[in-house]
Design a protein around this motif. Structure first.
Motif, mmCIF file in Angstrom:
data_model
loop_
_atom_site.group_PDB
_atom_site.id
_atom_site.type_symbol
_atom_site.label_atom_id
_atom_site.label_comp_id
_atom_site.label_asym_id
_atom_site.label_seq_id
_atom_site.Cartn_x
_atom_site.Cartn_y
_atom_site.Cartn_z
ATOM 1 N N GLY A 79 76.366 57.189 37.267
ATOM 2 C CA GLY A 79 75.613 55.864 36.971
ATOM 3 C C GLY A 79 74.337 55.354 37.080
ATOM 4 N N HIS A 80 73.719 56.121 37.855
ATOM 5 C CA HIS A 80 72.330 56.029 38.079
ATOM 6 C C HIS A 80 71.313 57.035 37.701
ATOM 7 C CE1 HIS A 80 73.214 52.394 40.730
ATOM 8 N NE2 HIS A 80 74.351 53.093 41.020
ATOM 9 N N ARG A 81 71.902 57.917 37.037
ATOM 10 C CA ARG A 81 71.030 59.229 36.526
ATOM 11 C C ARG A 81 70.506 59.002 35.282
ATOM 12 N NH1 ARG A 81 76.254 62.912 38.427
ATOM 13 N NH2 ARG A 81 75.923 62.583 40.718
ATOM 14 N N TRP A 82 69.548 59.313 35.071
ATOM 15 C CA TRP A 82 68.614 59.476 33.613
ATOM 16 C C TRP A 82 67.968 60.785 33.575
ATOM 17 C CZ3 TRP A 82 68.632 55.346 30.534
ATOM 18 C CH2 TRP A 82 69.109 53.898 31.126
ATOM 19 N N ARG A 83 67.874 60.856 32.358
ATOM 20 C CA ARG A 83 66.997 62.010 31.617
ATOM 21 C C ARG A 83 65.922 61.522 30.809
ATOM 22 N NH1 ARG A 83 68.716 67.665 31.744
ATOM 23 N NH2 ARG A 83 69.285 67.787 34.143
ATOM 24 N N ILE A 84 64.768 62.280 30.781
ATOM 25 C CA ILE A 84 63.997 61.964 29.660
ATOM 26 C C ILE A 84 63.867 62.869 28.727
ATOM 27 C CG2 ILE A 84 61.438 61.352 29.362
ATOM 28 C CD1 ILE A 84 62.932 59.303 31.146
ATOM 29 N N ALA A 85 64.175 62.633 27.300
ATOM 30 C CA ALA A 85 64.396 63.663 26.426
ATOM 31 C C ALA A 85 62.859 64.078 25.913
ATOM 32 C CB ALA A 85 65.090 62.899 25.111
ATOM 33 N N GLY A 86 63.047 65.147 25.120
ATOM 34 C CA GLY A 86 61.679 65.683 24.674
ATOM 35 C C GLY A 86 60.776 64.624 24.047
ATOM 36 N N ASP A 87 61.422 63.887 23.221
ATOM 37 C CA ASP A 87 60.388 62.466 22.447
ATOM 38 C C ASP A 87 60.121 61.659 23.413
ATOM 39 O OD1 ASP A 87 62.896 61.405 22.778
ATOM 40 O OD2 ASP A 87 62.984 60.841 20.686
ATOM 41 N N GLY A 88 60.564 61.745 24.933
ATOM 42 C CA GLY A 88 59.850 60.698 25.574
ATOM 43 C C GLY A 88 61.099 59.462 25.698
ATOM 44 N N THR A 89 62.215 59.710 25.134
ATOM 45 C CA THR A 89 63.308 58.753 25.339
ATOM 46 C C THR A 89 64.087 58.782 26.598
ATOM 47 O OG1 THR A 89 63.353 58.578 22.937
ATOM 48 C CG2 THR A 89 65.275 57.736 23.930
ATOM 49 N N ALA A 90 64.129 57.578 27.250
ATOM 50 C CA ALA A 90 65.020 57.649 28.589
ATOM 51 C C ALA A 90 66.550 57.595 27.975
ATOM 52 C CB ALA A 90 64.825 56.518 29.406
ATOM 53 N N VAL A 91 67.266 58.590 28.367
ATOM 54 C CA VAL A 91 68.840 58.682 28.083
ATOM 55 C C VAL A 91 69.651 58.706 29.453
ATOM 56 C CG1 VAL A 91 70.683 60.199 27.114
ATOM 57 C CG2 VAL A 91 68.137 60.526 26.508
#
Length: 134
Positions: A79-91
């Motif tokens: 629930g506290h985990r994020w990824r930054i996609a290749g286009d810079g979007t936080a997922v």
């Protein structure tokens, strides 16, 4: 195809513009602007604590601060985990469990907020940010 009103010249003498042409051009411009804004994360200072964080757009179009650097997934609570996609979007990963690393929201480790008691890793980042703000 033009409506009856548009088939006749206007008083200004301009040719009518087709709505489909405008919508296509506007959609292309908005897509480019969104990709450009999301692709370049900016380093900003948190107004609450003075720590440096990265500003990213979420998949819902909102802006948020992401803590610089990655943490091992096993140390960050679900629930506290994020990824930054290749286009810079936080997922937001929600309950997904990737095998390597993830990022965390600055809000989870901001020293202007109470210390996170549910995760030693988040607490360590919170302490580091608190020391830097002193």
């Amino acid at each position: 195809m033009l409506c009856a009103r548009c088939e006749h010249p206007t008083r200004s003498g301009r040719d009518p513009v087709r709505l489909g042409d405008i919508l296509t051009a506007t959609g292309d411009a908005l897509t480019f602007a969104t990709r450009t804004a999301a692709a370049a994360p900016s380093s900003v200072t948190c107004r609450d604590c003075g720590s440096t964080a990265e500003r990213h757009r979420t998949v819902h179009g909102r802006w948020m601060l992401i803590e610089p650097g990655a943490l091992m997934v096993s140390t960050v609570p679900v629930g506290h985990r994020w990824r930054i996609a290749g286009d810079g979007t936080a997922v937001h990963l929600r309950s997904a469990t990737p095998s390597d690393t993830c990022r965390v929201s600055h809000a989870d480790v901001c020293p202007a907020r109470p210390a996170p008691a549910h995760s030693p890793a988040l607490h360590a980042v919170w302490r580091r940010n608190a020391r830097q703000g002193v």
